[in-house]
Structures are given as structure tokens and as C-alpha cells.
Design an enzyme around this catalytic site. Structure first.
Site, PDB file in Angstrom:
ATOM      1  N   GLY A  69       1.101  -1.210  -0.185  1.00  0.00           N
ATOM      2  CA  GLY A  69      -0.012  -0.095  -0.081  1.00  0.00           C
ATOM      3  C   GLY A  69       0.763   1.224  -0.045  1.00  0.00           C
ATOM      4  O   GLY A  69       0.637   2.307  -0.692  1.00  0.00           O
ATOM      5  N   ASN A 152      -7.015   4.629   9.095  1.00  0.00           N
ATOM      6  CA  ASN A 152      -6.557   3.496   9.887  1.00  0.00           C
ATOM      7  C   ASN A 152      -6.512   3.638  11.643  1.00  0.00           C
ATOM      8  O   ASN A 152      -6.876   2.730  12.150  1.00  0.00           O
ATOM      9  CB  ASN A 152      -5.090   3.212   9.698  1.00  0.00           C
ATOM     10  CG  ASN A 152      -4.066   4.251   9.766  1.00  0.00           C
ATOM     11  OD1 ASN A 152      -4.626   5.503   8.909  1.00  0.00           O
ATOM     12  ND2 ASN A 152      -3.245   4.395  10.294  1.00  0.00           N
ATOM     13  N   GLN A 180      -6.946   0.961   4.073  1.00  0.00           N
ATOM     14  CA  GLN A 180      -7.539   0.461   5.308  1.00  0.00           C
ATOM     15  C   GLN A 180      -9.312   0.354   4.963  1.00  0.00           C
ATOM     16  O   GLN A 180      -9.918  -0.636   5.658  1.00  0.00           O
ATOM     17  CB  GLN A 180      -7.556   1.412   6.515  1.00  0.00           C
ATOM     18  CG  GLN A 180      -8.043   1.088   7.736  1.00  0.00           C
ATOM     19  CD  GLN A 180      -7.120   0.023   8.251  1.00  0.00           C
ATOM     20  OE1 GLN A 180      -7.731  -1.093   8.608  1.00  0.00           O
ATOM     21  NE2 GLN A 180      -5.828   0.160   8.369  1.00  0.00           N
ATOM     22  N   HIS A 202      -2.496  -6.848   2.829  1.00  0.00           N
ATOM     23  CA  HIS A 202      -2.407  -7.652   4.021  1.00  0.00           C
ATOM     24  C   HIS A 202      -3.676  -6.859   4.700  1.00  0.00           C
ATOM     25  O   HIS A 202      -3.635  -7.462   5.950  1.00  0.00           O
ATOM     26  CB  HIS A 202      -1.103  -7.517   4.613  1.00  0.00           C
ATOM     27  CG  HIS A 202      -0.593  -6.132   5.110  1.00  0.00           C
ATOM     28  ND1 HIS A 202      -0.784  -5.866   6.383  1.00  0.00           N
ATOM     29  CD2 HIS A 202      -0.202  -5.118   4.403  1.00  0.00           C
ATOM     30  CE1 HIS A 202       0.088  -4.631   6.406  1.00  0.00           C
ATOM     31  NE2 HIS A 202       0.225  -4.330   5.395  1.00  0.00           N
ATOM     32  N   THR A 238      10.344  -7.747 -11.929  1.00  0.00           N
ATOM     33  CA  THR A 238       9.622  -9.022 -12.206  1.00  0.00           C
ATOM     34  C   THR A 238       8.461  -8.922 -11.258  1.00  0.00           C
ATOM     35  O   THR A 238       8.859  -9.092 -10.167  1.00  0.00           O
ATOM     36  CB  THR A 238      10.521 -10.240 -12.144  1.00  0.00           C
ATOM     37  OG1 THR A 238      11.547 -10.124 -13.023  1.00  0.00           O
ATOM     38  CG2 THR A 238       9.735 -11.459 -12.494  1.00  0.00           C
ATOM     39  N   CYS A 326       4.563   6.883  20.662  1.00  0.00           N
ATOM     40  CA  CYS A 326       5.232   6.975  21.726  1.00  0.00           C
ATOM     41  C   CYS A 326       6.395   5.943  21.569  1.00  0.00           C
ATOM     42  O   CYS A 326       6.328   4.748  21.123  1.00  0.00           O
ATOM     43  CB  CYS A 326       4.621   6.677  23.108  1.00  0.00           C
ATOM     44  SG  CYS A 326       2.880   7.435  23.242  1.00  0.00           S
TER      45      CYS A 326
END
Ligand SMILES: *Cc1c(COP(=O)(O)O)cnc(C)c1O
Length: 383
Positions: A69, A152, A180, A202, A238, A326
Site C-alpha cells: 500500500g 486507520n 484501510q 494484508h 519482475t 510513543c
């Protein structure tokens, strides 16, 4: 251990894995080769492209396979910004303040290294980009605008069709990061009206390391990977045949099973949102209350350290996430949550719970019993 982090990544669907396996083994040819090994691999890629195109309601030659992505976002922004400036001299880029870093940092790079002028599009308290905000920011110098389909971190869904319409009326290129969104929302580019749209495998039970970019016919891009002529000359290298096959199968299943998948997660999500806000004092929902992804619940808790909370949840058997960037000892609130206007002592206590195929009511019950206790603990440790 209970997994509540489907926005970070999803497990690979077994059916997708099975579709991929032959392309690791017997069908291993290079899709660019002339012989039959190559032809079989090429056929697999072209079938995958047809499948993706039929779900997006576009032509097969408008689909470019990429490695993820993030790469799709990079190709879209850099590729379109450069060609647009070459063609018209326009050098302003618009991107919303809540974009994923794959868009945000690419836009910043275009400003710092390539001489573009970047203007951020503001969001409202829910993280939505109002069509009017886009309209007001466009001028004759604007090359392109990028606004994510669904966020997201906070789950908010943007009014992409309306935004794209404004962009089109003003003759600027419109890109949306749908990485998302694609697991649960319609990705029909005809109704969305976008020029460029990024997807990543994914996030919808496909493999990691493969993505796609929709490129509307007539939208010129500068290739960001130069070399062979693969992917219509836009992305040399490829092709990763098994991953492309997996990407298409995962997207096909997501489109086919969308209704069932939403019906499974949405009531669970509503239960989490309802009970957290009711039972945990000083808690607030982040993102839009209605226009949000059906599997997505996100909150801030006043005076609780989000990172500490994540560690305690992990120890208690729950894999969740926070929007916060964080690092130990240097807590900074998530840029997205801060953008919504929360004060620092709220913004630092962010938590994201995202559901998926393996989520059950029992898991939610157990989570909702544990969470209030841990938040209480986190608050006491902070004081
Ligand atoms: C996950 C995600 C990305 C990055 O996708 P990768 O395939 O991991 O590179 C980009 N944008 C959004 C909105 C995401 O959720």
C-alpha cells in the site's frame, strides 16, 4: 491471546494461501518470458488483474500491481505531482492532516526535495475532510489532492465521492488511500470518481508485501521504479506472481463476503463502543460515531498512558493498538488524535480495537471485563 489489531494487519486466509501455492512451485516462470513457463505466469497475473478490475469497476489496464500500500501511495503522489507540474506548471499539493505516513511523508518530501508547495486540508472533530474544505483550498496552482477513504487510527470514513467530484470540476487529480477501507467498503471507482486509488493486500486477509494502484485512463504518472516495462511501464521489476494471485483472491473474497463480514463485526464493535463509553469514566470515542469502519473502535481515556495500557492489555492476553507514536520515555500523542483537538492528557491515552474474522462475542465480554480494571490501574500508576 486474543487478536484485536486487524487494522495493523490481518492473518492470511487459507483459501488465499491455497490459491497462491502453485505459483511458488510448478508455475514459477518469469511472466515476461516468451516460453510456456512465462506464458502461464503471465496468464495468472492477467487473470488477477481482471479480477481486481471487475471489483473496482474499471479496465484491467488501469490496475498496477505494487509491493505494498505504501508503494502505491508513493507512486500515486510522486508520479502524478511530477507529471502534472510538467504539463501545467501547477505545483500545489493538498493532503488531509490525518493521512497515513505513506501519503503524508511523501507529500512532505515533494515539498522539501522537489519544490512543491504542500497545503494540509483541515479535518473536523471527527477527522472528516469536509468537501468545502477541499473546495476552499483549490486554486489555479493546485496539481493534486489526496484524501484517505477510511482512517486507520480512528476509523472515520471520508466522503470520497463528493471530494472527487469537486476535484474533477476543478481539473485537479484526486487520489485516495483506500488501504484501510477496502476490507469493508465499496471500492467501485466509477461511483467514487477518483483518479488514483491505493490498495494493500494484508489489510483484507491477503499476503503482506503486495498492493495495487488504480490509475484512471488518461492520468499520466512518472514511474518511480525504472527498468523493464512491467506494469505498463509504471513499475519495473519482475512481478511477484504468487502474491499478486493472492491479492486478487483476497480482494475477490472480501467483495463476495463483505455483507457477512460486516454483519459479524459491527454488532461487536457497537457493543464495545457502547459499553466502554458507559462504563469507563472520562472516556471518549475518537473518530466519527456513525461514518466509521464497521470493525473499528477507538477511544481516548483521560490521564491514562496509552502505551502502558497496551502493555498491560498484552500481558492480560489482548493484542490492541494505540494511535500513539510513543517511544519509551518520550511520549508524544498521535498526530491524528491530536488533530481532533483533544488535550494532551486525553490524547496520550488512546486505544484502538479492531475486529475481524476470528472475533467472537465471548472475546468481547472478556475484554470488557478486563479493560476498566486496567484503565483504573494505568491511571493510578500515572498519578
Ligand atoms: C496499512 C496502511 C498503509 C500501508 O500499507 P502497507 O501495505 O503496509 O505498505 C497505508 N495507508 C493506510 C491507510 C493503511 O492502513
Amino acid at each position: 491471546m486474543i487478536y484485536f489489531d486487524y487494522a495493523a494487519t490481518t492473518p492470511l486466509d487459507d483459501r488465499v494461501l491455497n490459491a497462491m501455492l502453485p505459483y511458488f512451485r510448478e508455475t514459477f516462470g518469469n511472466p515476461s518470458s516468451v516460453h510456456r513457463y512465462g506464458q502461464k505466469a503471465e496468464t495468472a497475473i492477467e487473470e488477477a488483474r481482471e479480477t481486481v478490475a471487475s471489483i473496482l469497476h474499471c479496465r484491467a489496464d488501469e490496475i498496477i500491481f505494487t509491493s505494498c500500500g505504501s508503494e502505491s501511495d508513493n507512486l500515486a503522489l510522486r508520479g502524478a505531482a511530477l507529471t502534472r507540474r510538467n504539463a501545467t506548471g501547477a505545483k500545489r499539493i493538498l493532503a488531509s492532516r490525518t493521512e497515513h505516513h505513506a501519503v503524508g511523508k511523501t507529500a512532505i518530501q515533494l515539498e522539501r526535495e522537489y519544490g512543491f508547495a504542500l497545503e494540509w486540508l483541515g479535518v473536523d472533530e471527527y477527522g472528516t475532510v469536509a468537501p468545502n474544505a477541499l473546495l476552499k483550498s483549490i486554486n489555479a496552482e493546485t496539481a493534486l489532492a489526496s484524501v484517505m477513504y477510511a482512517n486507520n487510527e480512528i476509523g472515520t470514513i471520508n466522503p470520497i465521492a463528493q471530494l472527487a467530484k469537486i476535484a474533477k470540476a476543478n481539473n485537479i487529480i484526486f487520489h485516495t488511500d483506500a488501504v484501510q477501507a477496502a476490507a469493508y467498503l465499496d471500492v467501485n471507482v466509477e461511483t467514487l470518481g477518483v483518479d488514483l486509488m491505493s490498495l494493500g493486500g494484508h489489510k483484507f486477509y491477503g499476503p503482506k508485501g503486495v498492493g495495487a494502484l488504480y490509475v484512471r485512463k488518461g492520468t499520466e504518472l512518472i514511474p518511480h521504479n525504472t527498468g523493464g516495462g512491467q506494469e505498463y511501464g509504471l513499475r519495473a521489476g519482475t512481478q511477484n506472481v504468487p502474491y499478486i494471485v493472492g491479492f486478487a483472491e483476497a480482494l475477490r473474497l472480501a467483495a463476495e463476503e463483505r455483507g457477512q463480514r460486516i454483519a459479524q463485526v459491527q454488532p461487536l464493535r457497537d457493543q464495545i463502543i457502547g459499553r466502554v463509553l458507559e462504563e469507563i469514566p472520562d472516556s471518549k470515542l475518537t473518530g466519527h460515531p456513525e461514518n466509521r469502519l464497521p470493525n473499528h473502535a477507538s477511544f481516548v481515556f483521560k490521564d491514562a498512558d496509552g502505551n502502558l495500557l497496551l502493555q498491560m492489555l498484552d500481558a492480560a492476553g489482548f493484542a490492541c493498538s494505540s494511535g500513539s507514536a510513543c517511544k519509551t520515555g518520550n511520549p508524544e500523542p498521535s498526530e491524528v488524535v491530536a488533530e481532533l483537538g483533544f488535550e494532551r492528557n486525553w490524547a496520550l491515552g488512546s486505544l484502538r480495537i479492531t475486529l475481524g474474522v476470528d472475533s467472537t462475542p465471548e472475546q468481547i465480554d472478556s475484554f470488557l471485563k478486563t479493560l476498566p480494571v486496567l484503565i483504573d490501574k494505568a491511571r493510578k500508576l500515572r498519578n
